[in-house]
Design a protein around this motif. Structure first.
Motif, short mmCIF file in Angstrom:
data_model
loop_
_atom_site.label_atom_id
_atom_site.label_comp_id
_atom_site.label_asym_id
_atom_site.label_seq_id
_atom_site.Cartn_x
_atom_site.Cartn_y
_atom_site.Cartn_z
N SER A 97 -30.47 -7.05 0.68
CA SER A 97 -29.26 -6.22 0.83
C SER A 97 -28.70 -6.34 2.24
N ASP A 98 -29.58 -6.54 3.24
CA ASP A 98 -29.09 -6.77 4.61
C ASP A 98 -28.23 -8.03 4.66
N LYS A 99 -28.66 -9.07 3.94
CA LYS A 99 -27.88 -10.31 3.90
C LYS A 99 -26.52 -10.07 3.25
N VAL A 100 -26.53 -9.30 2.15
CA VAL A 100 -25.26 -9.02 1.46
C VAL A 100 -24.33 -8.23 2.37
N ALA A 158 -19.37 -8.50 -6.51
CA ALA A 158 -20.32 -8.56 -7.61
C ALA A 158 -21.76 -8.55 -7.09
N ALA A 159 -22.00 -9.25 -5.98
CA ALA A 159 -23.34 -9.27 -5.37
C ALA A 159 -23.74 -7.88 -4.89
N VAL A 164 -26.99 -3.02 -5.27
CA VAL A 164 -27.02 -1.56 -5.34
C VAL A 164 -27.75 -1.12 -6.61
N GLY A 165 -27.45 -1.76 -7.74
CA GLY A 165 -28.10 -1.40 -8.99
C GLY A 165 -29.60 -1.61 -8.94
N ILE A 166 -30.04 -2.74 -8.40
CA ILE A 166 -31.47 -3.04 -8.32
C ILE A 166 -32.18 -2.06 -7.39
N SER A 195 -19.91 1.28 0.92
CA SER A 195 -18.79 1.37 1.85
C SER A 195 -18.14 0.00 2.05
N GLU A 196 -18.99 -1.04 2.19
CA GLU A 196 -18.46 -2.40 2.34
C GLU A 196 -17.65 -2.80 1.11
N LYS A 197 -18.13 -2.44 -0.06
CA LYS A 197 -17.42 -2.78 -1.29
C LYS A 197 -16.04 -2.14 -1.30
N ARG A 198 -15.96 -0.87 -0.93
CA ARG A 198 -14.65 -0.19 -0.92
C ARG A 198 -13.69 -0.86 0.05
N GLN A 199 -14.19 -1.23 1.23
CA GLN A 199 -13.32 -1.85 2.22
C GLN A 199 -12.89 -3.25 1.78
#
Length: 216
Positions: A97-100, A158-159, A164-166, A195-199
């Protein structure tokens, strides 16, 4: 005494099936797969009932949901099986998740810079009427780049959804076995990814809405 309707009966059967499925497991891997199957049965069955409002639609939805839920549960179980224990698995998930998050931030900065530069470019182009051929070529190249940026952004969104789901699933299943510092880090990463997804979605909308129609 109120008589159960067909819909009430079907919902009861779906829930009972899910409870039985989720409880039948002898290993952690089987338990994870069964939980995925059970969730798929409930979601698919209720969706089929809502859309078809019939026994056949409900059973079809539950069946499809069970298959998809089992596939997702097996994916999570296989991922967990690659690590020696839950903490090692969670450490790997946090690293992923840090990479994402890093990729999302990099892409967000790229989009922000692109939007800013293109706004300036559009304003400048609208003041000029000369060299139309060069202008059209530049705009065509920019539109191609925009399409690639949008594609990359969609892949990152999508990533983020997957990660987040996992992580939410693992936290829910393994919270009792994890150190509080690891739980806090995972929850912080989930919040940051959301937050990143929303932005990214906001910048994607801005990029897609840039108006070149009057530049020519």
């Amino acid at each position: 005494m109120k008589t159960m309707t067909l819909k009430d009966s079907l919902i009861a059967v779906i829930c009972a099936t899910a409870l039985v499925t989720s409880g039948c497991a002898s290993t952690d891997q089987q338990n994870t797969e069964n939980q995925g199957t059970a969730a798929g049965v409930v979601i698919g069955g209720l969706l089929g009932l809502a859309l078809g409002d019939s026994k056949e639609a409900t059973l079809l939805g539950a069946t499809v949901g069970a298959v998809l839920g089992n596939m997702y549960g097996k994916h999570v179980a296989d991922k967990k099986a690659e690590y020696k224990d839950t903490e090692a698995y969670m450490t790997a998930m946090i690293a992923e998740s840090d990479k994402v998050i890093a990729a999302s931030r990099e892409q967000r900065e790229t989009l922000q810079s692109s939007v800013t530069n293109q706004k300036q470019m559009i304003a400048s182009y609208k003041q000029k009427s000369a060299e139309q051929q060069d202008l059209k070529k530049a705009l065509s190249e920019q539109l191609e780049k925009n399409a690639k940026d949008l594609e990359t952004t969609n892949e990152l969104i999508a990533a983020i959804d997957r990660e987040v789901g996992i992580q939410q699933r693992v936290l829910n299943e393994e919270r009792a076995q994890l150190a509080s510092v690891m739980i806090d880090k995972s929850e912080a990463n989930i919040t940051t990814m959301e937050s990143e997804k929303r932005q990214l979605q906001l910048l994607k909308t801005q990029l897609a809405s840039l108006d070149y129609r009057r530049v020519y």
